[in-house]
Design a protein around this motif. Structure first.
Motif, PDB file in Angstrom:
ATOM      1  N   VAL A  89      44.424  40.857  46.814  1.00  0.00           N
ATOM      2  CA  VAL A  89      44.929  40.294  45.563  1.00  0.00           C
ATOM      3  C   VAL A  89      44.141  39.062  45.150  1.00  0.00           C
ATOM      4  O   VAL A  89      43.815  38.872  43.978  1.00  0.00           O
ATOM      5  N   VAL A  90      43.806  38.212  46.114  1.00  0.00           N
ATOM      6  CA  VAL A  90      43.133  36.950  45.819  1.00  0.00           C
ATOM      7  C   VAL A  90      41.728  37.192  45.275  1.00  0.00           C
ATOM      8  O   VAL A  90      41.249  36.458  44.407  1.00  0.00           O
ATOM      9  N   ALA A  91      41.074  38.243  45.733  1.00  0.00           N
ATOM     10  CA  ALA A  91      39.703  38.529  45.306  1.00  0.00           C
ATOM     11  C   ALA A  91      39.619  38.980  43.855  1.00  0.00           C
ATOM     12  O   ALA A  91      38.623  38.729  43.173  1.00  0.00           O
ATOM     13  N   ASP A  92      40.672  39.649  43.355  1.00  0.00           N
ATOM     14  CA  ASP A  92      40.642  40.157  41.981  1.00  0.00           C
ATOM     15  C   ASP A  92      42.037  40.056  41.366  1.00  0.00           C
ATOM     16  O   ASP A  92      42.706  41.064  41.130  1.00  0.00           O
ATOM     17  N   PRO A  93      42.501  38.840  41.100  1.00  0.00           N
ATOM     18  CA  PRO A  93      43.892  38.650  40.667  1.00  0.00           C
ATOM     19  C   PRO A  93      44.230  39.315  39.341  1.00  0.00           C
ATOM     20  O   PRO A  93      45.345  39.815  39.171  1.00  0.00           O
ATOM     21  N   LEU A  94      43.314  39.345  38.389  1.00  0.00           N
ATOM     22  CA  LEU A  94      43.618  39.935  37.086  1.00  0.00           C
ATOM     23  C   LEU A  94      43.872  41.429  37.198  1.00  0.00           C
ATOM     24  O   LEU A  94      44.811  41.965  36.600  1.00  0.00           O
ATOM     25  N   ALA A  95      43.048  42.109  37.960  1.00  0.00           N
ATOM     26  CA  ALA A  95      43.238  43.543  38.144  1.00  0.00           C
ATOM     27  C   ALA A  95      44.508  43.834  38.925  1.00  0.00           C
ATOM     28  O   ALA A  95      45.251  44.766  38.615  1.00  0.00           O
ATOM     29  N   MET A  96      44.786  43.009  39.941  1.00  0.00           N
ATOM     30  CA  MET A  96      45.943  43.243  40.802  1.00  0.00           C
ATOM     31  C   MET A  96      47.257  42.913  40.101  1.00  0.00           C
ATOM     32  O   MET A  96      48.304  43.447  40.455  1.00  0.00           O
ATOM     33  N   ARG A  97      47.190  42.061  39.076  1.00  0.00           N
ATOM     34  CA  ARG A  97      48.406  41.673  38.368  1.00  0.00           C
ATOM     35  C   ARG A  97      49.116  42.891  37.766  1.00  0.00           C
ATOM     36  O   ARG A  97      50.337  42.933  37.673  1.00  0.00           O
ATOM     37  N   LYS A  98      48.329  43.881  37.368  1.00  0.00           N
ATOM     38  CA  LYS A  98      48.904  45.096  36.779  1.00  0.00           C
ATOM     39  C   LYS A  98      49.697  45.907  37.796  1.00  0.00           C
ATOM     40  O   LYS A  98      50.509  46.755  37.422  1.00  0.00           O
ATOM     41  N   ARG A  99      49.469  45.640  39.075  1.00  0.00           N
ATOM     42  CA  ARG A  99      50.108  46.423  40.138  1.00  0.00           C
ATOM     43  C   ARG A  99      51.319  45.716  40.738  1.00  0.00           C
ATOM     44  O   ARG A  99      51.913  46.185  41.697  1.00  0.00           O
ATOM     45  N   ILE A 100      51.674  44.554  40.153  1.00  0.00           N
ATOM     46  CA  ILE A 100      52.764  43.725  40.680  1.00  0.00           C
ATOM     47  C   ILE A 100      53.826  43.549  39.600  1.00  0.00           C
ATOM     48  O   ILE A 100      53.508  43.320  38.432  1.00  0.00           O
ATOM     49  N   GLY A 101      55.080  43.648  39.980  1.00  0.00           N
ATOM     50  CA  GLY A 101      56.178  43.300  39.084  1.00  0.00           C
ATOM     51  C   GLY A 101      56.811  42.008  39.578  1.00  0.00           C
ATOM     52  O   GLY A 101      57.368  41.977  40.677  1.00  0.00           O
ATOM     53  N   PHE A 102      56.722  40.940  38.788  1.00  0.00           N
ATOM     54  CA  PHE A 102      57.165  39.616  39.241  1.00  0.00           C
ATOM     55  C   PHE A 102      58.208  39.052  38.300  1.00  0.00           C
ATOM     56  O   PHE A 102      57.963  38.877  37.102  1.00  0.00           O
TER      57      PHE A 102
END
Length: 266
Positions: A89-102
Motif C-alpha cells: 500500500v505504501v509504495a502505491d497509495p493512490l492505486a491502492m486507495r481504490k481497493r480500500i473502504g475507509f
C-alpha cells in the motif's frame, strides 16, 4: 489478506508546544514526545485474514485512529509496511486507495443530495458501471436497512441514518479491505445493531474487516482477532480466545485494564 508490519508515524511538534514542554517535569511529559517530535505510532503490527473481523482497541490517544488513517492511505507512514493481498500500500497509495473502504470520524455526505445520489456518486467515482452499481446499491441498502430513507436528502437524516449511509458509500465499490473507525459511536441501539449485523455479514467472505471501538461487547460479538494499542505500540495481537485468557476471569474489561495497566507500570 491484510498485513501491517512495524508501522511508525511521527509528527513534528510546533514551537509553542516545544517551549511548554521545556517547563514540564519529565514525569509530566508524554513518553512519546522526543525533542521536536511526537511519535503518535511507535510500532504497530497485526494481520487480518480474508473473512476475519479484527477489533482494534486502546485508550483515547493510543494511536488507533492514526494507525487506521495510515491503512487508508490518508497518512503516509514514517516507516513500516502495509500489504493487501500481496501488494504494498505504501509504495502505491493512490492505486491502492481504490481497493480500500475507509470510514473515518469525518466521513460525510453531500447534504443536498439524497442518500441514493450520494452512493451513486461515489460508486461512479470508483469507475463502477451502472448495472453493477445498481446491483450493489440494492444489496448494501438491504443489509443496512436504508431503503426507507434512500431518497431523502442527507441533511434531513438522523445521526444513525447518516452513519448507515456513510458506510454504504464506504463499501459500494466492493473494496478488498474494509476499515471502520468507531462506526457505532453515538448511535442509538437499532442503528448500532444494524451496523454490527452488517459487519458480521463479511465473516467468511473474501474481505478482511478492521474496526476500532471502545465497546467491548461489540468485540465479543463479532471479532475473530483482537489488537490492543497503547502509547502507539501493539500491546496485544491475537485471537479473541487468547485475549480472554490474559485475565483469569476471562472478562474482556478485566483484560483491557490489565494490559493497559501493565504498559503504564512498564
Amino acid at each position: 489478506m491484510l498485513e501491517v508490519k512495524n508501522l511508525m508515524k511521527r509528527f513534528r511538534l510546533d514551537n509553542k508546544t516545544i517551549k511548554e514542554n521545556k517547563k514540564k517535569s519529565k514525569e509530566m511529559l508524554d513518553r512519546r514526545e522526543q525533542g521536536h517530535w511526537f511519535n503518535a505510532v511507535v510500532d504497530v503490527s497485526f494481520s487480518c485474514e480474508s473473512g476475519e473481523v479484527l477489533g482494534l482497541l486502546g485508550p483515547n490517544g493510543a494511536g488507533k485512529t492514526t494507525s487506521l488513517r495510515m491503512l487508508s492511505t490518508a497518512l503516509q507512514p514514517t516507516s513500516g509496511q502495509i500489504v493487501i493481498n500481496g501488494d504494498d500500500v505504501v509504495a502505491d497509495p493512490l492505486a491502492m486507495r481504490k481497493r480500500i473502504g475507509f470510514l473515518s470520524g469525518t466521513t460525510s455526505l453531500y447534504h443536498r443530495l439524497t442518500v441514493r445520489e450520494n452512493v451513486q456518486y461515489f460508486g461512479r467515482l470508483h469507475g463502477m458501471n451502472e448495472d453493477l452499481l445498481e446491483t450493489e446499491i440494492k444489496k448494501v441498502f438491504d443489509l443496512l436497512d436504508i431503503h426507507s430513507f434512500a431518497d431523502k436528502k442527507a441533511d434531513s437524516l438522523s445521526t444513525g441514518m447518516k452513519q448507515r449511509a456513510n458506510i454504504a458509500r464506504t463499501v459500494i465499490h466492493q473494496p478488498e479491505v474494509i476499515v471502520l473507525d468507531e462506526p457505532t459511536t453515538g448511535l442509538d441501539v437499532i442503528s448500532a445493531k444494524t451496523i454490527l449485523d452488517f459487519i458480521e455479514s463479511y465473516k467468511g467472505s473474501d474481505v478482511p474487516v478492521v474496526f476500532s471501538t471502545h465497546h467491548l461487547h461489540e468485540v465479543e460479538k463479532l471479532c475473530d482477532r483482537v489488537v490492543l494499542i497503547n502509547e502507539g505500540t501493539t500491546q496485544f495481537n491475537g485471537t479473541l480466545d487468547d485475549f480472554r485468557r490474559v485475565s483469569g476471569t476471562g472478562n474482556l474489561y478485566d483484560v483491557f485494564v490489565k494490559l493497559v495497566d501493565e504498559k503504564e507500570v512498564a
